[in-house]
Motif scaffolding. Structure first.
Motif, short mmCIF file in Angstrom:
data_model
loop_
_atom_site.label_atom_id
_atom_site.label_comp_id
_atom_site.label_asym_id
_atom_site.label_seq_id
_atom_site.Cartn_x
_atom_site.Cartn_y
_atom_site.Cartn_z
N UNK A 151 -64.75 -49.28 59.79
CA UNK A 151 -65.70 -48.22 59.43
C UNK A 151 -65.42 -46.94 60.20
N UNK A 152 -65.12 -47.09 61.48
CA UNK A 152 -64.81 -45.92 62.31
C UNK A 152 -63.56 -45.21 61.80
N UNK A 153 -62.54 -45.96 61.48
CA UNK A 153 -61.30 -45.37 60.96
C UNK A 153 -61.58 -44.67 59.63
N UNK A 154 -62.33 -45.33 58.76
CA UNK A 154 -62.65 -44.76 57.45
C UNK A 154 -63.46 -43.48 57.61
N UNK A 155 -64.41 -43.50 58.53
CA UNK A 155 -65.23 -42.31 58.76
C UNK A 155 -64.37 -41.14 59.22
N UNK A 156 -63.37 -41.43 60.05
CA UNK A 156 -62.46 -40.38 60.49
C UNK A 156 -61.71 -39.74 59.34
N UNK A 157 -61.37 -40.53 58.32
CA UNK A 157 -60.65 -39.98 57.18
C UNK A 157 -61.57 -39.11 56.31
N UNK A 158 -62.89 -39.29 56.46
CA UNK A 158 -63.85 -38.52 55.67
C UNK A 158 -64.30 -37.25 56.38
N UNK A 159 -63.76 -36.98 57.57
CA UNK A 159 -64.21 -35.84 58.36
C UNK A 159 -64.01 -34.50 57.67
N UNK A 160 -63.06 -34.46 56.73
CA UNK A 160 -62.80 -33.21 56.02
C UNK A 160 -63.72 -32.97 54.84
N UNK A 161 -64.56 -33.94 54.52
CA UNK A 161 -65.46 -33.80 53.37
C UNK A 161 -66.68 -32.98 53.78
N UNK A 162 -66.91 -31.80 53.18
CA UNK A 162 -68.03 -30.93 53.59
C UNK A 162 -69.40 -31.61 53.48
N UNK A 189 -79.59 -29.93 77.12
CA UNK A 189 -78.16 -30.28 77.20
C UNK A 189 -77.92 -31.77 77.45
N UNK A 190 -78.85 -32.40 78.19
CA UNK A 190 -78.66 -33.83 78.48
C UNK A 190 -78.80 -34.66 77.21
N UNK A 191 -79.65 -34.22 76.27
CA UNK A 191 -79.78 -34.94 75.00
C UNK A 191 -78.47 -34.90 74.22
N UNK A 192 -77.73 -33.78 74.33
CA UNK A 192 -76.41 -33.69 73.69
C UNK A 192 -75.44 -34.66 74.34
N UNK A 193 -75.53 -34.79 75.65
CA UNK A 193 -74.68 -35.74 76.37
C UNK A 193 -74.97 -37.17 75.92
N UNK A 194 -76.25 -37.50 75.79
CA UNK A 194 -76.61 -38.86 75.37
C UNK A 194 -76.16 -39.14 73.93
N UNK A 195 -76.32 -38.15 73.06
CA UNK A 195 -75.90 -38.32 71.68
C UNK A 195 -74.37 -38.50 71.60
N UNK A 196 -73.65 -37.72 72.39
CA UNK A 196 -72.18 -37.86 72.43
C UNK A 196 -71.79 -39.22 73.01
N UNK A 197 -72.57 -39.68 73.99
CA UNK A 197 -72.31 -40.99 74.59
C UNK A 197 -72.48 -42.09 73.55
N UNK A 198 -73.50 -41.97 72.72
CA UNK A 198 -73.71 -42.96 71.65
C UNK A 198 -72.48 -43.02 70.76
N UNK A 199 -72.01 -41.84 70.30
CA UNK A 199 -70.87 -41.81 69.39
C UNK A 199 -69.61 -42.38 70.05
N UNK A 200 -69.38 -41.99 71.30
CA UNK A 200 -68.20 -42.49 72.02
C UNK A 200 -68.27 -43.99 72.26
N UNK A 201 -69.47 -44.49 72.60
CA UNK A 201 -69.64 -45.92 72.86
C UNK A 201 -69.43 -46.72 71.58
N UNK A 202 -69.92 -46.19 70.46
CA UNK A 202 -69.72 -46.88 69.17
C UNK A 202 -68.23 -46.92 68.83
N UNK A 203 -67.55 -45.79 69.01
CA UNK A 203 -66.12 -45.74 68.74
C UNK A 203 -65.37 -46.73 69.63
N UNK A 204 -65.70 -46.73 70.93
CA UNK A 204 -65.05 -47.66 71.87
C UNK A 204 -65.33 -49.10 71.47
#
Length: 197
Positions: free
Chosen positions: A103-114, A152-167
């Motif tokens: 799913x993560x790989x597929x989502x990456x291929x869809x990054x160009x879809x507006x 700004x910390x909420x942005x950090x936490x949201x980015x952490x969620x995305x990174x943790x899911x990817x990892x």
């Protein structure tokens, strides 16, 4: 002979998403979805043209529903530090899949879809807003240090969620909720003033 009622696209996509989440965004078949929705693969092809189109529509509908749920009263009841970890449970349940790496790989291929970018941006913004609210409450309750600036910390936490899911997608683990909570406990530990359950 009475005709069976035609299943709406919305109902069909909801069931299809469950199949796609289980089987993978590229591994699922029209036969598997057809069996779940009691339609022939040919009927699905006629309706959605391609697997990619079906998967995209199912995923976009799921995101819209997730955003709606996040903004519902249920999530307004989350409070403070406990609320942050309860929210992680909700996030984990929404992404849990046996084939998350695909799913993560597929989502990456869809990054160009507006359209996809717009929906992802709305989802991330909503997630950040929930974290920001919960951080403010945790600080006001004396659960977290005032050294945290919630916006700004909420942005950090949201980015952490995305990174943790990817990892997580590329690890040989099975519990996404535990994985997310471990990361959050590590990041929040220096700021926690009052342990909560």
């Amino acid at each position: 002979m009475s005709r069976t009622k035609k299943m709406s696209d919305s109902d069909l996509l909801e069931i299809a998403f469950d199949v796609i989440a289980r089987e993978g965004f590229t591994s699922f078949t029209f036969e598997q979805v057809g069996k779940a929705v009691k339609l022939s693969p040919a009927a699905l092809v006629k309706r959605f043209k391609t697997k990619k189109q079906l998967a995209l529509l199912a995923r976009n509908q799921k995101w819209e529903r997730n955003i709606g749920e996040i903004e519902s009263q249920k999530f307004k009841e989350l409070e403070g530090l406990n609320g942050i970890f309860d929210f992680l449970t909700v996030i984990a349940n929404s992404v849990n899949s046996k084939r998350l790496n695909e799913h993560v790989i597929w989502l990456g291929t869809e990054a160009g879809n507006p359209r996809s970018r717009k929906k992802v941006a709305a989802y991330f913004e909503t997630t950040r807003n929930v974290f920001q609210k919960l951080l403010k409450e945790a600080i006001e309750r004396g659960e977290l240090s005032k050294k945290i600036d919630p916006k700004p910390f909420s942005k950090t936490l949201e980015a952490l969620v995305q990174g943790a899911i990817f990892q997580f997608a590329f690890l040989d683990e099975r519990d996404i909720e535990f994985h997310l909570k471990v990361h959050f406990k590590t990041v929040l530990a220096p700021y926690i003033l009052k342990e909560v359950t």
